[in-house]
Design an enzyme around this catalytic site. Structure first.
Site, PDB file in Angstrom:
ATOM      1  N   MET A   1      -8.347   8.734  -1.077  1.00 18.10           N
ATOM      2  CA  MET A   1      -9.287   9.178  -0.031  1.00 18.10           C
ATOM      3  C   MET A   1      -9.719  10.614  -0.290  1.00 18.10           C
ATOM      4  O   MET A   1      -8.891  11.443  -0.633  1.00 18.10           O
ATOM      5  CB  MET A   1      -8.604   9.089   1.336  1.00 18.10           C
ATOM      6  CG  MET A   1      -8.072   7.701   1.673  1.00 18.10           C
ATOM      7  SD  MET A   1      -7.178   7.700   3.232  1.00 18.10           S
ATOM      8  CE  MET A   1      -6.646   6.002   3.308  1.00 18.10           C
TER       9      MET A   1
ATOM     10  N   MET B   1     -11.752   5.233  -1.806  1.00 16.77           N
ATOM     11  CA  MET B   1     -12.488   5.555  -0.577  1.00 16.77           C
ATOM     12  C   MET B   1     -13.041   6.964  -0.753  1.00 16.77           C
ATOM     13  O   MET B   1     -12.638   7.908  -0.076  1.00 16.77           O
ATOM     14  CB  MET B   1     -11.553   5.441   0.631  1.00 16.77           C
ATOM     15  CG  MET B   1     -11.207   4.003   0.987  1.00 16.77           C
ATOM     16  SD  MET B   1      -9.762   3.866   2.047  1.00 16.77           S
ATOM     17  CE  MET B   1      -8.467   3.880   0.808  1.00 16.77           C
TER      18      MET B   1
ATOM     19  N   HIS C   1      -7.894   1.591  -4.844  1.00 20.01           N
ATOM     20  CA  HIS C   1      -8.913   1.446  -3.790  1.00 20.01           C
ATOM     21  C   HIS C   1      -9.543   2.820  -3.569  1.00 20.01           C
ATOM     22  O   HIS C   1      -8.941   3.699  -2.953  1.00 20.01           O
ATOM     23  CB  HIS C   1      -8.215   0.936  -2.516  1.00 20.01           C
ATOM     24  CG  HIS C   1      -9.119   0.790  -1.334  1.00 20.01           C
ATOM     25  ND1 HIS C   1      -8.630   0.582  -0.049  1.00 20.01           N
ATOM     26  CD2 HIS C   1     -10.471   0.844  -1.207  1.00 20.01           C
ATOM     27  CE1 HIS C   1      -9.655   0.516   0.794  1.00 20.01           C
ATOM     28  NE2 HIS C   1     -10.762   0.671   0.125  1.00 20.01           N
TER      29      HIS C   1
ATOM     30  N   HIS D   1      -0.948  -1.052  -4.523  1.00 17.75           N
ATOM     31  CA  HIS D   1      -2.254  -0.672  -3.978  1.00 17.75           C
ATOM     32  C   HIS D   1      -2.271   0.826  -3.703  1.00 17.75           C
ATOM     33  O   HIS D   1      -1.434   1.343  -2.968  1.00 17.75           O
ATOM     34  CB  HIS D   1      -2.491  -1.452  -2.682  1.00 17.75           C
ATOM     35  CG  HIS D   1      -3.827  -1.249  -2.050  1.00 17.75           C
ATOM     36  ND1 HIS D   1      -4.955  -1.946  -2.439  1.00 17.75           N
ATOM     37  CD2 HIS D   1      -4.219  -0.436  -1.040  1.00 17.75           C
ATOM     38  CE1 HIS D   1      -5.978  -1.566  -1.683  1.00 17.75           C
ATOM     39  NE2 HIS D   1      -5.562  -0.651  -0.842  1.00 17.75           N
TER      40      HIS D   1
ATOM     41  N   ASP E   1      -4.368   3.974  -2.244  1.00 23.01           N
ATOM     42  CA  ASP E   1      -5.482   4.364  -1.380  1.00 23.01           C
ATOM     43  C   ASP E   1      -5.899   5.793  -1.674  1.00 23.01           C
ATOM     44  O   ASP E   1      -5.248   6.740  -1.230  1.00 23.01           O
ATOM     45  CB  ASP E   1      -5.068   4.228   0.089  1.00 23.01           C
ATOM     46  CG  ASP E   1      -4.914   2.781   0.486  1.00 23.01           C
ATOM     47  OD1 ASP E   1      -3.807   2.403   0.944  1.00 23.01           O
ATOM     48  OD2 ASP E   1      -5.886   2.028   0.305  1.00 23.01           O
TER      49      ASP E   1
ATOM     50  N   MET F   1     -12.185  -5.011   4.392  1.00 23.70           N
ATOM     51  CA  MET F   1     -11.427  -4.094   5.233  1.00 23.70           C
ATOM     52  C   MET F   1     -11.249  -4.715   6.619  1.00 23.70           C
ATOM     53  O   MET F   1     -12.235  -5.039   7.282  1.00 23.70           O
ATOM     54  CB  MET F   1     -12.114  -2.740   5.347  1.00 23.70           C
ATOM     55  CG  MET F   1     -12.132  -1.944   4.065  1.00 23.70           C
ATOM     56  SD  MET F   1     -10.489  -1.737   3.326  1.00 23.70           S
ATOM     57  CE  MET F   1      -9.584  -0.904   4.624  1.00 23.70           C
TER      58      MET F   1
ATOM     59  N   ASP G   1      -7.334  -5.962   3.690  1.00 20.23           N
ATOM     60  CA  ASP G   1      -6.615  -4.696   3.768  1.00 20.23           C
ATOM     61  C   ASP G   1      -6.685  -4.070   5.157  1.00 20.23           C
ATOM     62  O   ASP G   1      -7.763  -3.734   5.628  1.00 20.23           O
ATOM     63  CB  ASP G   1      -7.259  -3.747   2.738  1.00 20.23           C
ATOM     64  CG  ASP G   1      -6.544  -2.425   2.580  1.00 20.23           C
ATOM     65  OD1 ASP G   1      -7.098  -1.556   1.885  1.00 20.23           O
ATOM     66  OD2 ASP G   1      -5.448  -2.274   3.132  1.00 20.23           O
TER      67      ASP G   1
ATOM     68  N   SER H   1       0.849  -1.191   0.000  1.00 17.91           N
ATOM     69  CA  SER H   1       0.000   0.000   0.000  1.00 17.91           C
ATOM     70  C   SER H   1       0.883   1.239   0.000  1.00 17.91           C
ATOM     71  O   SER H   1       1.614   1.492   0.968  1.00 17.91           O
ATOM     72  CB  SER H   1      -0.892   0.008   1.245  1.00 17.91           C
ATOM     73  OG  SER H   1      -1.366   1.310   1.486  1.00 17.91           O
TER      74      SER H   1
HETATM   75  C1  DX5 Z   1      -6.653   2.097   4.931  1.00 23.98           C
HETATM   76  C2  DX5 Z   1      -6.118   1.640   3.611  1.00 23.98           C
HETATM   77  C3  DX5 Z   1      -5.050   0.572   3.718  1.00 23.98           C
HETATM   78  C4  DX5 Z   1      -3.851   0.967   4.562  1.00 23.98           C
HETATM   79  C5  DX5 Z   1      -3.065  -0.272   4.930  1.00 23.98           C
HETATM   80  O1  DX5 Z   1      -7.831   2.785   4.755  1.00 23.98           O
HETATM   81  O2  DX5 Z   1      -7.150   1.172   2.778  1.00 23.98           O
HETATM   82  O3  DX5 Z   1      -4.650   0.163   2.423  1.00 23.98           O
HETATM   83  O4  DX5 Z   1      -3.069   1.868   3.880  1.00 23.98           O
HETATM   84  O5  DX5 Z   1      -1.996   0.083   5.745  1.00 23.98           O
HETATM   85  P1  DX5 Z   1      -1.524  -0.821   6.969  1.00 23.98           P
HETATM   86  O6  DX5 Z   1      -0.973  -2.103   6.354  1.00 23.98           O
HETATM   87  O7  DX5 Z   1      -0.450   0.012   7.609  1.00 23.98           O
HETATM   88  O8  DX5 Z   1      -2.686  -1.065   7.852  1.00 23.98           O
HETATM   89 ZN    ZN Z   2      -6.522   0.205   0.852  1.00 23.21          ZN
END
Ligand code: DX5
Ligand code: ZN
Length: 220
Positions: A38, A69, A67, A34, A36, A141, A179, A9
């Site tokens: 947001m 969000m 991903h 990956h 993220d 999640m 994740d 990630s």
């Molecule tokens: C959280 C993300 C994850 C996060 C994982 O909302 O979707 O992908 O970055 O990071 P770790 O492995 O540190 O929990």
């Molecule tokens: Zn993620």
């Protein structure tokens, strides 16, 4: 024997030296990257978006796993597909109803990308049953989405288990991804429960030997 895949990630990478961090995980034989994304609305954090994704996809040949969000994911499907995403995952909680979700899956397939759907810890896995045959990937999640570095929620194990049994019983090839809070211990529990892909952030990027860490996380 299921082939376990690792998706670092990038939220946990060093943004001041992103190219070098990406190069290192690609050379360390990561299977996916990956991203993220947001929006500060669906989750209480703002991360990164299209410019970062397109910069990396232009330079690195690997499966780019986005991903989303964000509250209005379908408004950005085309832009992320154009930016080089190979898998685009939206959250079940952002859709109005099942019909809406099925139209989003169709939209993604029309754009030539794989469609993923994610559920938050509070959402029951059984809601996904009608979608098992149409979606390409299900992202469980194991933390409340929004931040890296959180502790793994064991409730994710039962969800992975349920999905694995449903998919095996119906011989469906849908991939199961988990994740949040993945490390050597929690990765083993998820693999035993039937997961295919492990997203790993803070645990992986603090390791000195990334190739060794990625191998160990697969427990092969
Ligand atoms: C959280 C993300 C994850 C996060 C994982 O909302 O979707 O992908 O970055 O990071 P770790 O492995 O540190 O929990
Ligand atoms: Zn993620």
């Amino acid at each position: 024997m299921r082939k376990i895949q690792i998706a670092p990630s990038l939220l946990a990478s060093n943004f001041l030296d992103l190219e070098s961090d990406v190069k290192q995980v690609v050379e360390a034989k990561a299977d996916y990257l990956h991203y993220d994304v947001m929006d500060g609305h669906f989750v209480p954090n703002i991360s990164f978006g299209l410019p970062i994704v397109s910069a990396i996809t232009a330079s690195f040949n690997i499966v780019h796993d986005v991903h989303l969000m964000i509250s209005n994911p379908s408004d950005y499907f085309e832009a992320f597909a154009k930016a080089g995403a190979k898998i685009i995952t939206f959250h079940y909680e952002t859709a109005r109803d099942l019909k809406n979700i099925q139209s989003w899956i169709k939209q993604l397939h029309k754009l030539g990308v794989k469609a993923g759907i994610s559920i938050k810890p509070q959402t029951k896995v059984e809601v996904l049953k009608p979608l098992l045959g149409t979606v390409d990937l299900i992202l469980i999640m194991s933390v409340e989405p929004g931040f890296g570095g959180q502790a793994f929620l064991p409730s994710a194990i039962a969800k992975i288990n349920w999905l694995r049994q449903e998919l095996d019983a119906t011989k469906l090839k849908t991939l199961i991804e988990v994740d949040g809070g993945i490390n050597l211990e929690t990765s083993k529990a998820c693999i035993d429960a039937g997961v295919d892909i492990l997203v790993v952030g803070s645990y992986l990027f603090k390791q000195k030997n990334l190739a060794k860490a990625i191998k160990q996380l697969k427990h092969e």
